[in-house]
Design a protein around this motif. Structure first.
Motif, PDB file in Angstrom:
ATOM      1  N   VAL A  55       0.647  -1.354   0.059  1.00 13.09           N
ATOM      2  CA  VAL A  55      -0.039   0.058   0.067  1.00 13.09           C
ATOM      3  C   VAL A  55       0.804   1.226  -0.029  1.00 13.09           C
ATOM      4  CG1 VAL A  55      -1.731   1.234   1.310  1.00 13.09           C
ATOM      5  CG2 VAL A  55      -1.887  -1.292   1.233  1.00 13.09           C
ATOM      6  N   MET A  56       0.607   2.094  -1.171  1.00 10.77           N
ATOM      7  CA  MET A  56       1.561   3.229  -1.103  1.00 10.77           C
ATOM      8  C   MET A  56       0.606   4.685  -1.364  1.00 10.77           C
ATOM      9  SD  MET A  56       0.834   3.024  -4.468  1.00 10.77           S
ATOM     10  CE  MET A  56       1.925   4.153  -5.359  1.00 10.77           C
ATOM     11  N   ASP A  57       1.253   5.651  -1.403  1.00 10.51           N
ATOM     12  CA  ASP A  57       0.573   7.097  -1.413  1.00 10.51           C
ATOM     13  C   ASP A  57      -0.268   7.420  -0.255  1.00 10.51           C
ATOM     14  OD1 ASP A  57      -0.212   9.338  -3.110  1.00 10.51           O
ATOM     15  OD2 ASP A  57      -1.266   8.559  -4.493  1.00 10.51           O
ATOM     16  N   PRO A  58       0.366   7.513   0.749  1.00 17.17           N
ATOM     17  CA  PRO A  58      -0.509   8.067   1.921  1.00 17.17           C
ATOM     18  C   PRO A  58      -0.606   9.550   2.240  1.00 17.17           C
ATOM     19  CG  PRO A  58       1.449   7.010   2.755  1.00 17.17           C
ATOM     20  CD  PRO A  58       1.432   7.000   1.197  1.00 17.17           C
ATOM     21  N   GLU A  59      -0.477  10.490   1.027  1.00 22.80           N
ATOM     22  CA  GLU A  59      -0.172  11.636   1.326  1.00 22.80           C
ATOM     23  C   GLU A  59      -1.398  12.346   2.041  1.00 22.80           C
ATOM     24  OE1 GLU A  59       0.447  13.675  -2.480  1.00 22.80           O
ATOM     25  OE2 GLU A  59      -1.020  12.262  -3.476  1.00 22.80           O
ATOM     26  N   PHE A  60      -2.713  11.778   1.767  1.00 26.93           N
ATOM     27  CA  PHE A  60      -3.896  12.265   2.213  1.00 26.93           C
ATOM     28  C   PHE A  60      -4.129  12.094   3.868  1.00 26.93           C
ATOM     29  CE2 PHE A  60      -4.445  13.059  -2.154  1.00 26.93           C
ATOM     30  CZ  PHE A  60      -5.433  14.187  -2.405  1.00 26.93           C
ATOM     31  N   SER A  61      -3.146  11.488   4.330  1.00 20.00           N
ATOM     32  CA  SER A  61      -3.357  10.899   5.849  1.00 20.00           C
ATOM     33  C   SER A  61      -3.622  12.096   6.966  1.00 20.00           C
ATOM     34  CB  SER A  61      -2.023  10.229   6.143  1.00 20.00           C
ATOM     35  OG  SER A  61      -0.834  10.873   5.999  1.00 20.00           O
ATOM     36  N   PHE A  62      -4.492  11.723   7.804  1.00 16.79           N
ATOM     37  CA  PHE A  62      -4.709  12.438   8.721  1.00 16.79           C
ATOM     38  C   PHE A  62      -5.690  11.658  10.031  1.00 16.79           C
ATOM     39  CE2 PHE A  62      -9.251  14.162   8.789  1.00 16.79           C
ATOM     40  CZ  PHE A  62      -9.702  13.475   7.887  1.00 16.79           C
ATOM     41  N   VAL A  63      -5.654  12.244  11.079  1.00 17.03           N
ATOM     42  CA  VAL A  63      -6.448  11.479  12.124  1.00 17.03           C
ATOM     43  C   VAL A  63      -8.141  11.754  11.729  1.00 17.03           C
ATOM     44  CG1 VAL A  63      -7.188  11.328  14.469  1.00 17.03           C
ATOM     45  CG2 VAL A  63      -4.694  11.553  13.800  1.00 17.03           C
ATOM     46  N   GLY A  64      -8.508  10.658  11.207  1.00 17.42           N
ATOM     47  CA  GLY A  64     -10.193  10.649  10.815  1.00 17.42           C
ATOM     48  C   GLY A  64     -10.829   9.611  11.023  1.00 17.42           C
ATOM     49  N   PRO A  65     -11.976   9.248  10.443  1.00 12.90           N
ATOM     50  CA  PRO A  65     -12.757   7.992  10.509  1.00 12.90           C
ATOM     51  C   PRO A  65     -12.063   6.688   9.609  1.00 12.90           C
ATOM     52  CG  PRO A  65     -13.652   9.580   8.700  1.00 12.90           C
ATOM     53  CD  PRO A  65     -12.418  10.161   9.262  1.00 12.90           C
ATOM     54  N   ILE A  66     -12.009   5.612  10.427  1.00 15.74           N
ATOM     55  CA  ILE A  66     -11.742   4.312  10.006  1.00 15.74           C
ATOM     56  C   ILE A  66     -12.361   3.887   8.730  1.00 15.74           C
ATOM     57  CG2 ILE A  66     -11.084   2.108  10.502  1.00 15.74           C
ATOM     58  CD1 ILE A  66     -10.757   3.025  13.481  1.00 15.74           C
ATOM     59  N   GLY A  67     -13.621   4.294   8.989  1.00 17.65           N
ATOM     60  CA  GLY A  67     -14.415   3.919   7.755  1.00 17.65           C
ATOM     61  C   GLY A  67     -14.035   4.574   6.217  1.00 17.65           C
ATOM     62  N   TYR A  68     -13.336   5.681   6.295  1.00 14.50           N
ATOM     63  CA  TYR A  68     -13.118   6.206   5.155  1.00 14.50           C
ATOM     64  C   TYR A  68     -11.929   5.412   4.412  1.00 14.50           C
ATOM     65  CZ  TYR A  68     -12.065  10.066   1.787  1.00 14.50           C
ATOM     66  OH  TYR A  68     -11.926  10.635   0.732  1.00 14.50           O
ATOM     67  N   ASP A  69     -11.024   4.733   5.012  1.00 12.90           N
ATOM     68  CA  ASP A  69     -10.006   3.999   4.505  1.00 12.90           C
ATOM     69  C   ASP A  69     -10.775   2.613   3.992  1.00 12.90           C
ATOM     70  OD1 ASP A  69      -7.925   5.477   4.530  1.00 12.90           O
ATOM     71  OD2 ASP A  69      -6.756   4.347   6.181  1.00 12.90           O
ATOM     72  N   VAL A  70     -11.577   1.979   4.826  1.00 14.72           N
ATOM     73  CA  VAL A  70     -12.169   1.086   4.472  1.00 14.72           C
ATOM     74  C   VAL A  70     -13.263   0.991   3.202  1.00 14.72           C
ATOM     75  CG1 VAL A  70     -13.876  -0.832   5.297  1.00 14.72           C
ATOM     76  CG2 VAL A  70     -12.031  -0.024   6.649  1.00 14.72           C
ATOM     77  N   GLY A  71     -13.916   2.185   3.146  1.00 15.30           N
ATOM     78  CA  GLY A  71     -14.863   2.552   2.200  1.00 15.30           C
ATOM     79  C   GLY A  71     -14.316   2.717   0.913  1.00 15.30           C
ATOM     80  N   ALA A  72     -12.897   3.517   0.785  1.00 19.95           N
ATOM     81  CA  ALA A  72     -12.336   3.883  -0.383  1.00 19.95           C
ATOM     82  C   ALA A  72     -11.973   2.468  -0.986  1.00 19.95           C
ATOM     83  CB  ALA A  72     -11.039   4.370   0.084  1.00 19.95           C
ATOM     84  N   PHE A  73     -11.573   1.403  -0.233  1.00 17.23           N
ATOM     85  CA  PHE A  73     -11.240   0.109  -0.806  1.00 17.23           C
ATOM     86  C   PHE A  73     -12.310  -0.679  -1.327  1.00 17.23           C
ATOM     87  CE2 PHE A  73      -9.179  -4.046  -1.443  1.00 17.23           C
ATOM     88  CZ  PHE A  73      -8.310  -3.695  -2.195  1.00 17.23           C
ATOM     89  N   LEU A  74     -13.364  -0.665  -0.426  1.00 19.13           N
ATOM     90  CA  LEU A  74     -14.603  -1.310  -0.954  1.00 19.13           C
ATOM     91  C   LEU A  74     -15.237  -0.637  -2.134  1.00 19.13           C
ATOM     92  CD1 LEU A  74     -16.639  -1.562   2.313  1.00 19.13           C
ATOM     93  CD2 LEU A  74     -15.619  -3.533   1.164  1.00 19.13           C
TER      94      LEU A  74
END
Ligand code: ADP
Ligand code: SR1
Ligand code: MG
Ligand code: MG
Ligand code: MG
Length: 417
Positions: free
Chosen positions: A250-269
């Motif tokens: 997994v690469m390109d984590p430039e948009f990282s911040f402390v946010g909702p876990i579901g945002y990462d899960v939802g992106a891949f889904l």
């Protein structure tokens, strides 16, 4: 004007830059003139150089002072490289083997050096070509679980999390990009929007005048900005994953911040579901892509179940944070309640993921940045109906959330649309 010391690297100056770093020079071997250099950036924002020497290779990623996909008319601060390298440093130890190895950050150039992934290709491209990756959904589920658990108030202390919260809160230029291009632009009149015209003009109009839909998207926009559950990747689509048959990074984590876990899960889904819906557009006389499409959709439950199982397992073995403290649930009689709270927490992440998946689907059909899953279907008459299906499914996710409580509900919904 860019900050003092910054210049955009090119195929020549990237050699000088690396040659001045003794560890990188040693890794590459030989003389800089003998290194093969190629700029391969195909993302929306940055420069990416692959450098091969006689002894090894590296990858250099550098911020540009504008959005690469738009050009200099859309200026963008350079500091995204700082946040990308900060993310790798923060979660690297927790996602060992699932992210590129990080080598060096050069602050004034807003550039960093990492492992050159080879022979990996971008997952989205592989799926479009009809390839299957038997481990990828498990690997990305594992990545999402380990990275978010370790940086949540369950896996980390208040003090540790406060450092990430404070530092990554300054990633405002990219948080703003997401707030605008993901959440607000696609259902507004924005000059940055585009869609398959004229075929989807009606869809764009209907979505922009659907008040209930806009309300649901705005609710998720609010949750995105105000939910500090963990350090998230922030852009976990299938273009941020590089693969071989056996390996996943997994690469390109430039948009990282402390946010909702579901945002990462939802992106891949969302990106699995969009690839599933796009598959008929890549069918040929020799391959109708039905088996490929079914395989892609089957990865939805594999991904979610891995994420959930691994997150819960970490909660059992590695809870050291201040939320749900072990001291409070010390009695055997407390265990049933704790187990129910854990399940409820994961149900909440799933519900969030469905909502964010929907928002991230709509933005790929009506917003600025589209997916090659659809864009590479050259004939608009073939592409538009598939994009329309994706948008209609996303609308259902947002307006009928009670119908999408499990990954199997998502699979059934995608097959029925
Ligand atoms: P952006 O932030 O602009 O989207 P990415 O980080 O996604 O840039 O990288 C753009 C492209 O560069 C990727 O699609 C991939 O082809 C290539 N790339 C990026 N990082 C690596 C790496 N570590 N090894 C090999 N190729 C890479
Ligand atoms: C203007 S940036 C468009 C998109 O590219 C990135 O990969 C993110 O998904 C961002 O929203
Ligand atoms: Mg990218
Ligand atoms: Mg990026
Ligand atoms: Mg997306």
């Amino acid at each position: 004007p860019t900050p003092a010391g910054y210049y955009a690297l090119d195929n020549h100056s990237v050699r000088t830059f690396l040659n001045d770093l003794p560890e990188m020079r040693a890794k590459l071997g030989g003389a800089p003139e003998s290194w093969a250099v190629e700029e391969v950036g195909d993302g929306n924002l940055n420069l990416v150089f692959l450098v091969d020497g006689p002894d090894g290779s590296v990858c250099v990623k550098q911020s540009l002072p504008y959005v690469r996909a738009a050009g200099e008319s859309w200026p963008l601060p350079l500091d995204r490289a700082f946040f990308e390298q900060s993310y790798y440093r923060a979660v690297g130890a927790h996602v060992e083997g699932l992210a590129p190895r990080f080598y060096h950050y050069q602050p004034e150039l807003y550039a960093f050096v990492m492992e050159r992934l080879s022979p990996h290709i971008i997952l989205r491209r592989g799926l479009i070509e009809g390839r299957r990756y038997p481990h990828v959904a498990q690997h990305v589920g594992e990545f999402a679980a380990r990275s978010t658990f370790a940086t949540s108030d369950i896996g980390a202390t208040i003090e540790e999390k406060a450092e990430w919260t404070a530092s990554f809160a300054k990633n405002t230029s990219l948080i703003r990009i997401t707030a605008e291009v993901v959440f607000s632009d696609p259902l507004s009149e924005s000059p940055r929007n585009r869609w398959t015209r004229p075929e989807l003009d009606g869809l764009a109009r209907a979505f922009r005048s659907d008040s209930a839909l806009k309300g649901a998207v705005a609710d998720f926009g609010w949750r995105f900005l105000t939910t500090g559950q963990a350090l998230i990747h922030g852009d976990l689509h299938t273009g941020s994953v590089m693969v071989t048959e056996t390996d996943t990074k997994v690469m390109d984590p430039e948009f990282s911040f402390v946010g909702p876990i579901g945002y990462d899960v939802g992106a891949f889904l969302a990106n699995l579901v969009m690839n599933y819906l796009a598959q008929p557009g890549h069918a040929t006389a020799a391959d109708d892509r039905r088996e490929q499409a079914d395989w892609v959709l089957d990865q939805v439950p594999v991904f979610w179940n891995t994420f959930k199982t691994r997150f819960l397992a970490l909660w059992e073995t590695s809870a050291r944070g201040d939320a749900y403290p072990a001291t409070m649930f010390a009695h055997p009689a407390d265990q049933a309640v704790l187990a129910a709270r854990r399940e409820a927490f994961l149900d909440g992440v799933f519900a969030d993921a469905v909502g964010y998946a929907a928002v991230k689907t709509i933005r790929r059909i009506l917003g600025f940045a589209h997916n090659i899953d659809f864009e590479w279907i050259a004939d608009p008459a073939r592409r538009a109906p598939l994009e329309n299906k994706a948008a209609q499914l996303a609308r259902k996710f947002l307006l009928e959330p009670h119908s999408f409580r499990t990954p199997e509900d998502i699979v059934a919904g995608a097959k029925a649309i």
